[in-house]
Design a protein around this motif. Structure first.
Motif, PDB file in Angstrom:
ATOM      1  N   LEU A 347     101.637 -37.110 -19.716  1.00  0.00           N
ATOM      2  CA  LEU A 347     100.198 -37.052 -19.455  1.00  0.00           C
ATOM      3  C   LEU A 347      99.865 -36.935 -17.966  1.00  0.00           C
ATOM      4  O   LEU A 347      98.714 -36.637 -17.623  1.00  0.00           O
ATOM      5  CB  LEU A 347      99.516 -38.295 -20.029  1.00  0.00           C
ATOM      6  N   ASN A 348     100.829 -37.206 -17.097  1.00  0.00           N
ATOM      7  CA  ASN A 348     100.577 -37.153 -15.648  1.00  0.00           C
ATOM      8  C   ASN A 348      99.402 -38.045 -15.249  1.00  0.00           C
ATOM      9  O   ASN A 348      98.472 -37.625 -14.551  1.00  0.00           O
ATOM     10  CB  ASN A 348     100.325 -35.716 -15.196  1.00  0.00           C
ATOM     11  N   LEU A 349      99.459 -39.293 -15.703  1.00  0.00           N
ATOM     12  CA  LEU A 349      98.368 -40.240 -15.461  1.00  0.00           C
ATOM     13  C   LEU A 349      98.388 -40.749 -14.025  1.00  0.00           C
ATOM     14  O   LEU A 349      99.436 -40.818 -13.377  1.00  0.00           O
ATOM     15  CB  LEU A 349      98.481 -41.423 -16.420  1.00  0.00           C
ATOM     16  N   ILE A 350      97.200 -41.146 -13.552  1.00  0.00           N
ATOM     17  CA  ILE A 350      97.076 -41.825 -12.262  1.00  0.00           C
ATOM     18  C   ILE A 350      97.059 -43.335 -12.468  1.00  0.00           C
ATOM     19  O   ILE A 350      97.600 -44.086 -11.667  1.00  0.00           O
ATOM     20  CB  ILE A 350      95.806 -41.360 -11.530  1.00  0.00           C
ATOM     21  N   SER A 351      96.416 -43.792 -13.558  1.00  0.00           N
ATOM     22  CA  SER A 351      96.381 -45.226 -13.842  1.00  0.00           C
ATOM     23  C   SER A 351      96.550 -45.454 -15.334  1.00  0.00           C
ATOM     24  O   SER A 351      96.242 -44.584 -16.158  1.00  0.00           O
ATOM     25  CB  SER A 351      95.065 -45.849 -13.362  1.00  0.00           C
ATOM     26  N   ILE A 352      97.047 -46.641 -15.672  1.00  0.00           N
ATOM     27  CA  ILE A 352      97.260 -47.000 -17.067  1.00  0.00           C
ATOM     28  C   ILE A 352      96.961 -48.480 -17.232  1.00  0.00           C
ATOM     29  O   ILE A 352      97.147 -49.272 -16.293  1.00  0.00           O
ATOM     30  CB  ILE A 352      98.709 -46.680 -17.502  1.00  0.00           C
ATOM     31  N   ARG A 353      96.455 -48.849 -18.413  1.00  0.00           N
ATOM     32  CA  ARG A 353      96.177 -50.251 -18.722  1.00  0.00           C
ATOM     33  C   ARG A 353      97.019 -50.651 -19.920  1.00  0.00           C
ATOM     34  O   ARG A 353      96.946 -50.026 -20.984  1.00  0.00           O
ATOM     35  CB  ARG A 353      94.687 -50.461 -19.015  1.00  0.00           C
ATOM     36  N   LEU A 354      97.818 -51.713 -19.758  1.00  0.00           N
ATOM     37  CA  LEU A 354      98.699 -52.215 -20.805  1.00  0.00           C
ATOM     38  C   LEU A 354      98.152 -53.549 -21.285  1.00  0.00           C
ATOM     39  O   LEU A 354      98.029 -54.494 -20.497  1.00  0.00           O
ATOM     40  CB  LEU A 354     100.128 -52.373 -20.286  1.00  0.00           C
ATOM     41  N   ARG A 355      97.866 -53.630 -22.584  1.00  0.00           N
ATOM     42  CA  ARG A 355      97.271 -54.849 -23.152  1.00  0.00           C
ATOM     43  C   ARG A 355      98.248 -55.515 -24.116  1.00  0.00           C
ATOM     44  O   ARG A 355      98.842 -54.846 -24.959  1.00  0.00           O
ATOM     45  CB  ARG A 355      95.984 -54.517 -23.910  1.00  0.00           C
ATOM     46  N   GLY A 356      98.366 -56.831 -24.019  1.00  0.00           N
ATOM     47  CA  GLY A 356      99.129 -57.585 -25.006  1.00  0.00           C
ATOM     48  C   GLY A 356     100.479 -58.062 -24.497  1.00  0.00           C
ATOM     49  O   GLY A 356     101.034 -57.544 -23.521  1.00  0.00           O
TER      50      GLY A 356
END
Length: 421
Positions: A347-356
């Motif tokens: 996806l070539n992401l700049i930011s990601i949020r990981l929950r759990g």
């Protein structure tokens, strides 16, 4: 010196129409470059470096205002704050000045500075959801002009860039107008080249209009849409809408809401229900969508559609709990699991949020190795502070933010986000 003066002498020979065009263009550039806009910190995805500098200026100026009379701080602690500081940024295409204004009520109740009222404003429908009752023209407001300041921050190179761009625009428009006036056709006679030039301008304007109108049709923004920043398209589809047009056009208009054509969906929150296939199928059509929040569950098949989103940069994954794995949705579809994390690198992401708490140090380390990633936000992750610090030292280009477990929001008030530097 004489050669330089001779060049300026050309200005005295300009056609009167050229002077008129230059005057109108200069007025427009003044309204674009000189009046300022109120700086609002972009918490999503995160503040830019310039916004952080402006926020530091605001805090420092606010502290100086309280330092004049410490009693005001005590009064603020017991009730409404007596000092409010706002920061305005000036300049285009690059902000060259940040200017702080202090609006203050002293201990005797006297107003030392009140916010000015815009001279031009129009009614709107925002009062239906608690917003302002008027759309104000920013450059008609005294506070937006750089006449007063309690604190300031200037960038000389940005100022030089703005001046060069403004002079280049004036030179290009003035030169083109003068060339048109000095041709044999005269002022009111038009030739084939004038027709071709007019058709080009009209074609570009119509193309610009059709492009944005079609995008809004795809985004389901109908004529009755009031441009409230967030709204529900369907029960499981919550969208955020913001201005996506040229900044010079917004500054010249004085308010982004005067340009409804240029508002587009840039963030989406999706809840996986029975309509998830049709909802995710729409996302690749959203040209300006940069942020996606997959609430509760993410069908694995939906990830194929997410990979087709052209502008996606920020992705919030659903909560994954070690104690209650849910490999299948209610519709029997396989769901995104920890083992599917490597797919997100595409996806070539700049930011990601990981929950759990299913995210341990091993999984966080895997995500931190994504080449384009700049920020990781953790909510209730199973990694310790020491483990996160170790990952941070191994990946100094990644900014980490740690939030409490999402379930804590059901009980006491959440604690603020804690950055790990």
């Amino acid at each position: 010196m004489r050669a330089l003066l001779s060049r300026f002498a050309i200005l005295t020979k300009l056609h009167w129409v050229t002077w008129g065009v230059l005057l109108v263009t200069t007025l427009g550039l003044v309204l674009i470059v000189v009046p300022g806009d109120l700086v609002r910190i972009s918490l999503i995805p995160w503040p830019t470096s310039w916004e952080q500098q402006c926020e530091n200026l605001r805090l420092a100026t606010n502290e100086m205002a309280y330092a004049v009379d410490p009693r005001e701080r005590n009064q603020a602690a017991m009730g409404a704050p007596r000092v409010a500081t706002k920061v305005y940024q000036h300049g285009w295409p690059s902000p060259y000045l940040a200017r702080a204004l202090v609006f203050k009520v002293d201990t005797s109740g006297q107003v030392n500075r009140a916010e000015s009222e815009p001279r031009i404003q129009f009614e709107n429908t925002f009062s239906q959801w608690g917003g302002s009752m008027h759309h104000a023209v920013s450059w008609s407001n005294y506070d937006n002009w750089p006449f007063e300041m309690e604190g300031w921050l200037i960038r000389p190179w940005s100022l030089l860039l703005d001046v060069v761009v403004a002079v280049a625009i004036l030179a290009a428009i003035g030169g083109l107008t003068e060339w048109r006036m000095r041709r044999d056709t005269g002022l009111l006679r038009f030739g084939l080249i004038d027709l071709l030039g007019g058709l080009t301008v009209i074609g570009v304007a119509l193309g610009f209009y059709v492009y944005h109108a079609n995008l809004q049709r795809i985004e389901h923004l109908g004529e009755d849409f009031s441009f409230v920043p967030t709204y529900n398209i369907e029960g499981g589809f919550h969208a955020g809408v913001h201005y996506k047009g040229p900044q010079w056009m917004r500054k010249l208009a004085g308010n982004q809401y005067f340009l409804p054509l240029l508002h587009h969906v840039d963030s989406v929150s999706v809840r996986a229900d029975e309509n998830w296939k049709s909802i995710y199928g729409e996302l690749p059509k959203f040209t300006y969508m940069t942020s996606l929040d997959a609430r509760f569950q993410l069908p694995l098949a939906a990830l194929d559609l997410v990979e087709q989103c052209p502008s996606l940069e920020h992705f919030a994954l659903p909560n994954l709990d070690r104690d209650s794995p849910t490999p299948l949705s209610r519709q029997g579809e396989p769901l995104f699991q920890i083992k599917d994390l490597p797919r997100l690198e595409k996806l070539n992401l700049i930011s990601i949020r990981l929950r759990g708490d299913a995210y341990s140090a091993k999984q966080i380390e895997l995500v931190a190795a994504f080449p384009t990633l700049q920020r990781i936000t953790l909510e209730g992750a199973a990694a310790s502070q020491e483990e996160i610090e170790k990952i941070k030292s191994d990946h100094p280009n990644i900014e980490f933010f740690v939030l409490p477990d999402p379930q804590i929001f059901m009980y006491p008030s959440p604690t603020p986000t804690i950055p790990i530097r």
